[in-house]
Enzyme design. Structure first.
Site, short mmCIF file in Angstrom:
data_model
loop_
_atom_site.label_atom_id
_atom_site.label_comp_id
_atom_site.label_asym_id
_atom_site.label_seq_id
_atom_site.Cartn_x
_atom_site.Cartn_y
_atom_site.Cartn_z
N CYS A 33 19.76 26.08 19.42
CA CYS A 33 20.89 25.20 19.72
C CYS A 33 21.02 24.98 21.23
CB CYS A 33 22.16 25.76 19.08
SG CYS A 33 23.32 24.45 18.68
N HIS A 38 20.79 26.47 13.63
CA HIS A 38 20.94 27.93 13.68
C HIS A 38 20.18 28.60 12.53
CE1 HIS A 38 23.89 28.27 16.93
NE2 HIS A 38 24.31 27.08 16.52
N GLU A 40 19.23 31.54 12.25
CA GLU A 40 19.67 32.93 12.00
C GLU A 40 20.68 33.02 10.85
OE1 GLU A 40 20.55 31.03 14.51
OE2 GLU A 40 22.51 31.53 15.36
#
Ligand code: GLN
Length: 544
Positions: free
Chosen positions: A382, A516, A518
């Site tokens: 990001c 994102h 994750e």
């Protein structure tokens, strides 16, 4: 019909209710049940989106674009069930809905009150969107006795009566502290906390007692006696050596069995815990280790990067290595940069995570440059991807004052605010001067990956969907200029307008993503970008 498990906490905060909910969900799932986990947050923010990561830790974003509590990240990581907007509610959202209805005149002249209007709304939320589930686990934020959580406790008491016998079980988490001077564990705080809960009309059926020392039999008997639960339902919860051991540990202590018994269900056989045993085997027997530097702004508070930390650990599981994380404050790489080489040289990989605001950005850009020039595996997420593009613009494309309009009106904004974009719901619009909450590109968006790109091979596909949470985008007009320097835009939104992924073909492993990843990594299903990144770091460590 779905059964409900309500998880409350007493004595102190931070007892790990979120991990309890997640672990119990995983255990029931391992017995073949369909589960969903929800969080009730008593604070008055409508969602955590506007809260500082220092106050509240990470904001967890769901596929459907909700900005939610970080506990939902645990729920997803432990159950693999994607969380939704309907899995997190705050007092702020409840009140804002009720006040909007009141202003519209929907209450037809009635006096609007906490009971029944707020409590009804809470009950509706708990029961919404639960078709096909066996268990709905609801975690109530805060500690019993807090003024703010009272309407939730009252609503759940009512719900227990509404649903009738065998449909609800309350699990209460407490602390059994060890008093070193006396050499004793103390059960009184647990007794008081359960008494407080019963004073609200709720008798918990299972107690999860956090303790730093094993709770002897006689103390368990005492807790059972004073708190009015069977002795077996006093579950001891010692500190775990890894958060991924918690489901196994709670199972050994009998948690899933006791919860089922409290519903009147006789537990059949054992849960299938193979995936958790495999994860713990990877925790306990790594075949190497790598050190990753995370160059960010909120490094003093690891909760601010909760999912990121876990995703790196998952990347380690996939490669059977231990991942050490060095949290590096980006500001220390600004100015003269004397720290830069000494801090970054020993690392096997450099990650620049998401973030907001200008502070530390020059340090992040310096870290990107180091990774690019020295061939150190790099993952930019990001804001980290935006910094990688600004770095390329400044040092390869000759746009010396390249910047992002997020940092104010100065320099050439190669990253800027876009005001319109397409989503599955149609055209989305935003403007620079709307409220801070709710003006971002949020939730899952698809991206197309170029054939033969590094990311396409990392993902093993050309079509992906990943979660977003950002206001600014790399301006696609700059793509030709930036690509001349060596940065390739290998992932774009399906309409070809929004850059989603950049990479460097002339570098061992350099990838920046506008989303994102994750948030979608799971211990038993590590995200391919983290598997790839840790794999590249391992490779790099062998060359050092
Ligand atoms: N601040 C940047 C933006 O709003 C990046 C956000 C992020 O990293 N999550 O676009």
């Amino acid at each position: 019909m779905a059964r409900f498990i309500f998880i409350t906490g007493g004595v102190v905060s931070s007892l790990g209710k979120g991990l309890l909910a997640a672990s119990l969900g995983a255990l029931l799932q391992a017995r073949g049940y369909k589960v969903r986990i929800r969080k009730f947050d008593p604070y008055l923010n409508v969602d955590p989106g506007t809260m500082s990561p220092y106050q509240h830790g990470e904001v967890y974003v769901t596929d459907d674009g909700a900005e939610t509590d970080l506990d939902l990240g645990h729920y997803e990581r432990y159950t693999g069930v994607s969380a939704r907007q309907s899995d997190n509610i705050t007092s702020g959202r409840i009140y804002s809905d009720i006040i909007a209805k009141e202003r519209r005149g929907d209450y037809l002249g009635a006096t609007v009150q906490v009971v029944p209007h707020v409590t009804n709304q809470i009950k509706e939320f708990a029961q919404n969107d639960i078709d096909g589930l066996d268990f709905v686990i609801c975690e109530i934020g805060g500690t019993i006795g807090d003024i703010e959580s009272l309407p939730f406790v009252e609503a759940l008491r009512q719900l227990k009566n509404d649903l009738g016998p065998g449909r609800t079980v309350f699990v209460h988490t407490t602390l059994v502290p060890y008093i070193a001077a006396a050499g004793e564990l103390k059960t009184k705080p647990t007794q008081h906390s359960v008494r407080e809960l019963t004073s609200y009309g709720i008798q918990p059926q299972v107690l999860l007692c956090r303790s730093e020392h094993p709770i002897p039999d006689n103390e368990r008997e005492k807790i059972a006696l004073f708190c009015n639960v069977p002795k077996g339902a006093v579950i001891q919860a010692l500190d775990a050596r890894s958060i991924y051991d918690v489901p196994l540990q709670y199972h050994r202590e009998g948690l899933d069995e006791e919860v089922l018994k409290a519903f009147g269900i006789e537990p059949e056989g054992k849960p299938d815990l193979t995936r958790w045993l495999d994860i713990m085997d990877r925790v306990d027997h790594p075949e190497g280790e790598v050190t990753i530097g995370v160059v960010g702004k909120y490094v003093a508070l690891p909760d601010a990067y909760k999912s990121l930390r876990e995703a790196l650990v998952h990347g380690g599981f996939a490669n059977r290595v231990k991942v050490n994380i060095k949290w590096l404050d980006a500001e220390m790489f600004e100015g003269e940069n004397e720290n830069l080489a000494s801090e970054l040289e020993p690392l096997h990989g450099i990650l620049v995570p998401g973030g907001f605001g200008e502070r530390g950005s020059e340090g992040k850009i310096a870290a990107v440059r180091f990774a690019r020039e020295r061939g150190v595996p790099f993952l930019g997420i990001c804001l980290g991807m935006q910094m990688a593009c600004i770095e390329a613009a400044r040092h390869e494309a000759g746009i010396k004052d390249a910047t992002t309009s997020e940092f104010g009106e100065k320099g050439e904004p190669i990253v800027g605010l876009i005001t319109e974009w397409m989503s599955e719901e149609g055209l989305q619009k935003r403007s620079a001067d709307t409220d801070l909450g709710g003006t971002m590109r949020l939730g899952a968006y698809p991206a197309r990956l170029s054939d033969n790109s590094k990311v396409a091979s990392v993902y093993g596909t050309n079509e992906i969907s990943e979660r977003h949470r950002h206001r600014y985008e790399v301006n696609s007009h700059y793509i030709p200029e930036l690509e001349k320097g060596g940065l390739i835009f290998s992932g774009m939104s399906p309409d070809g307008e929004l850059p989603e992924i950049v990479e460097r073909p002339d570098h061992p492993w350099f990838i920046g993503v506008q989303f994102h990843p994750e948030l979608k990594s799971r211990p038993f299903d590590p995200h391919p970008l983290f598997t790839g990144f840790i794999g590249a770091a391992l490779e790099h460590s062998r060359l050092m």
